[in-house]
Design an enzyme around this catalytic site. Structure first.
Site, short mmCIF file in Angstrom:
data_model
loop_
_atom_site.label_atom_id
_atom_site.label_comp_id
_atom_site.label_asym_id
_atom_site.label_seq_id
_atom_site.Cartn_x
_atom_site.Cartn_y
_atom_site.Cartn_z
N SER A 102 -17.04 56.17 -80.38
CA SER A 102 -17.01 56.82 -81.41
C SER A 102 -16.82 58.69 -80.71
O SER A 102 -16.25 59.42 -79.78
CB SER A 102 -18.22 57.24 -82.83
OG SER A 102 -18.10 58.06 -83.45
N ASP A 247 -13.10 58.92 -82.88
CA ASP A 247 -12.64 57.91 -83.71
C ASP A 247 -12.26 58.43 -84.74
O ASP A 247 -12.25 57.68 -85.91
CB ASP A 247 -13.27 56.61 -83.83
CG ASP A 247 -15.00 56.89 -84.93
OD1 ASP A 247 -15.14 57.77 -84.42
OD2 ASP A 247 -15.65 55.44 -85.22
#
Length: 448
Positions: A102, A247
Site C-alpha cells: 500500500s 495500491d
C-alpha cells in the site's frame, strides 16, 4: 516472520527479502491454497500486484505455491487493490491475492487475500491459514502430482472489465467535459487505470508520477506527499487534483486553490452528495474513532447520523455490513461506496468527488470546505511496556476530568511499536495543548 502471528491489521506486510522472503511466501501460499480448497467452487485464484520490484519475486513464489496444491492461477499484473476485490467475485474465483504494501516505502511488500465474494478475510479465516502455516508436516505433504498440479497464465484484458465497473459508479447523466484534473498515481498500481477512466469520461487529464520503475512507488508523491500535486494544480489552473496511494485504495484531494482537502471534510461532502441523490441507506454513515466531532455536528444538521468503529477499512466495511449502511470511510482517504465496492477505492471515490463538484456548479474550494474542523492534537509517547491502561493508578480519574471538560479523547497503544498514541479534540487549541502535555507527563511517569 515467526510461525506465530502471520497476519497484521491489513494482510501480511514486512521488508521484502528480510521478512517477506520466497520461502515465507511459498509457505503462506500453500497454507492459503489449502484453506481456500476447503470451500472451492472454481479452482481458480486471481493474483495482482503493485509496481514494486519485489513483486516479481513474491508473485513467482506465490504462483508456485498455489499451483503446487492444484490451483489454476490467473496473473493480471499491476492493478489497484479494489480491482482485485471486484475481479475475484466478477470472474468467479475461489480467492484473490494482492501483492502490495500500500502506502509503505518501496522496500516493503505484503500480501492481501480476498475471499470469493471480494471481501478481505475474516479473522477466523486468517487464524485457520496461520494454523496450516505452522503445520510443517501438512505443508510438506500437500504437493499434487501429475495432472492434479495447477496451471498459471497471464491475462491482460481484465483491465477493461474494471474500467467499465468504475464508469458504472459515475452518475449516468453527467460528463467530465470541460473539467481539468491533475492525477498523481504515485508511480503505483493505478498508473494505467486512473488516467483512462477520467479521460474516457471527458476530463482534460494531466497525469504526474505515472512512470513506475520498481523503486519510485510512493517516493515523495501520491497520497502521502501531495505537495507536487498542489503545485501542478495551481500551475495548470486545474479544477481538481487527485492523489492515489501505491495500491490506489485511498484518495487525497487538492482543490482548485491548491489546498489539500481534509479527509473528514471529504467524507462529509460525499455523504451529503449521496443523500441528495437519495442513495444513502438509512441516512447513516460509518466513520472511525479518529473522525472529527465537527464532521458529526455538520452531518447531524443534514439529518445524517454516524456510526463509529475502530481504525482500518476492514472494520469500516464490517460495521457497514452489520448496520446495513452503504457508505463509510476513514479520514486517511479510504472511502467505501458499498453499492459498488467492498473495499476502499481511490479512483471510484475521486469520480464521486468530481461528480459532486460538477453538479454544484461552484469551484471545488467552495464545495469541498463545508465546515471548520475542531482542533485536534495527536501525540506519540515512546514507552517501555504496554500495561493495561485502566490498571495505571489515576488513569480513570484523568479520563473522567477530560470528559467533564467536553474533550474527546482516544488513547491507545500502537499495534506494531512500543508507542502510546494520544488523540485529543476540543474547541480551544491552547487548552488542548496544555492537557496533552499533562497526559504525556502522566504516561511517561507510569510507562517509561
Amino acid at each position: 516472520m515467526g510461525q506465530g502471528m502471520v497476519f497484521g491489521t491489513d494482510g501480511v506486510r514486512g521488508k521484502a527479502g528480510v521478512e517477506i522472503t520466497p520461502m515465507f511466501v511459498m509457505r503462506l501460499g500453500i497454507a492459503a491454497g489449502l484453506h481456500f480448497k476447503e470451500q472451492a467452487t472454481s479452482n481458480k485464484i486471481l493474483v495482482g500486484k503493485d509496481t514494486r520490484r519485489s513483486g516479481y519475486m513474491i508473485e513467482n513464489a506465490l504462483v508456485s505455491a498455489l499451483t503446487s496444491v492444484g490451483y489454476d492461477v490467473m496473473q493480471i499484473g499491476p492493478m489497484p487493490t479494489p480491482a482485485i476485490a471486484f475481479l475475484t467475485e466478477n470472474m468467479r474465483c475461489d480467492a484473490g491475492v494482492m501483492i502490495s504494501a500500500s502506502h509503505n516505502p518501496f522496500e516493503d511488500n505484503g500480501i492481501k487475500f480476498f475471499d470469493r465474494f471480494g471481501d478481505k478475510l475474516q479473522k477466523q479465516s486468517e487464524e485457520q491459514i496461520e494454523k496450516i502455516f505452522s503445520d510443517t508436516e501438512r505443508l510438506e505433504n500437500s504437493c499434487q502430482c501429475g495432472v492434479a498440479i495447477g496451471s498459471s497464465k497471464r491475462i491482460d484484458d481484465v483491465i477493461g472489465r474494471y474500467i467499465v465497473h468504475l464508469k458504472n459508479s459515475f452518475p449516468k447523466h453527467l460528463s467530465l467535459q470541460g473539467m481539468r484534473i491533475v492525477i498523481d498515481t504515485a508511480n503505483g498500481a493505478g498508473y494505467k487505470v486512473a488516467p483512462i477512466v477520467f479521460s474516457e469520461l471527458g476530463a482534460d487529464v494531466i497525469v504526474i508520477n505515472d512512470e513506475p520503475n520498481g523503486s519510485n512507488i510512493n517516493a515523495q508523491c501520491g497520497a502521502l506527499y501531495p505537495l507536487e500535486l498542489s503545485q501542478e494544480v495551481k500551475r495548470y489552473r486545474a479544477d481538481l487534483g487527485i492523489a492515489l496511494d501505491g495500491d490506489a485504495d485511498r484518495l487525497v484531494v487538492v482543490d482548485n486553490a491548491g489546498e489539500v482537502v481534509h479527509g473528514d471534510k471529504l467524507i462529509g461532502v460525499l455523504a451529503t452528495y449521496q443523500q441528495q441523490q437519495e442513495k444513502l441507506a438509512h441516512d447513516k454513515i460509518v466513520v472511525t474513532t479518529m473522525s472529527n466531532l465537527a464532521l458529526q455536528a455538520y452531518l447531524e444538521k443534514q439529518g445524517i447520523s454516524l456510526v463509529r468503529c475502530g481504525v482500518g477499512d476492514k472494520l469500516v466495511r464490517k460495521s457497514m455490513q452489520e448496520h446495513k449502511i452503504n457508505f463509510g470511510g476513514e479520514q486517511s482517504g479510504h472511502i467505501i461506496f458499498g453499492d459498488y465496492a467492498k473495499t476502499g477505492d481511490g479512483i471510484m471515490s475521486a469520480l464521486q468527488v468530481a461528480a459532486c463538484v460538477i453538479e454544484s456548479k461552484k469551484p471545488s474550494n467552495k464545495v469541498l470546505n463545508p465546515f471548520e474542523l475542531h482542533p485536534q492534537i495527536l501525540e506519540n509517547v515512546r514507552i517501555k511496556h504496554k500495561k493495561p491502561l485502566e490498571q495505571i493508578p489515576g488513569f480513570n480519574e484523568l479520563i473522567g476530568s477530560l470528559e467533564q471538560e467536553g474533550l474527546r479523547h482516544l488513547i491507545r497503544y500502537s499495534g506494531t511499536e512500543n508507542i502510546l498514541r494520544i488523540l485529543l479534540e476540543g474547541e480551544q487549541q491552547a487548552h488542548l495543548e496544555k492537557r496533552a502535555q499533562e497526559l504525556q507527563a502522566f504516561f511517561k511517569e507510569h510507562l517509561t
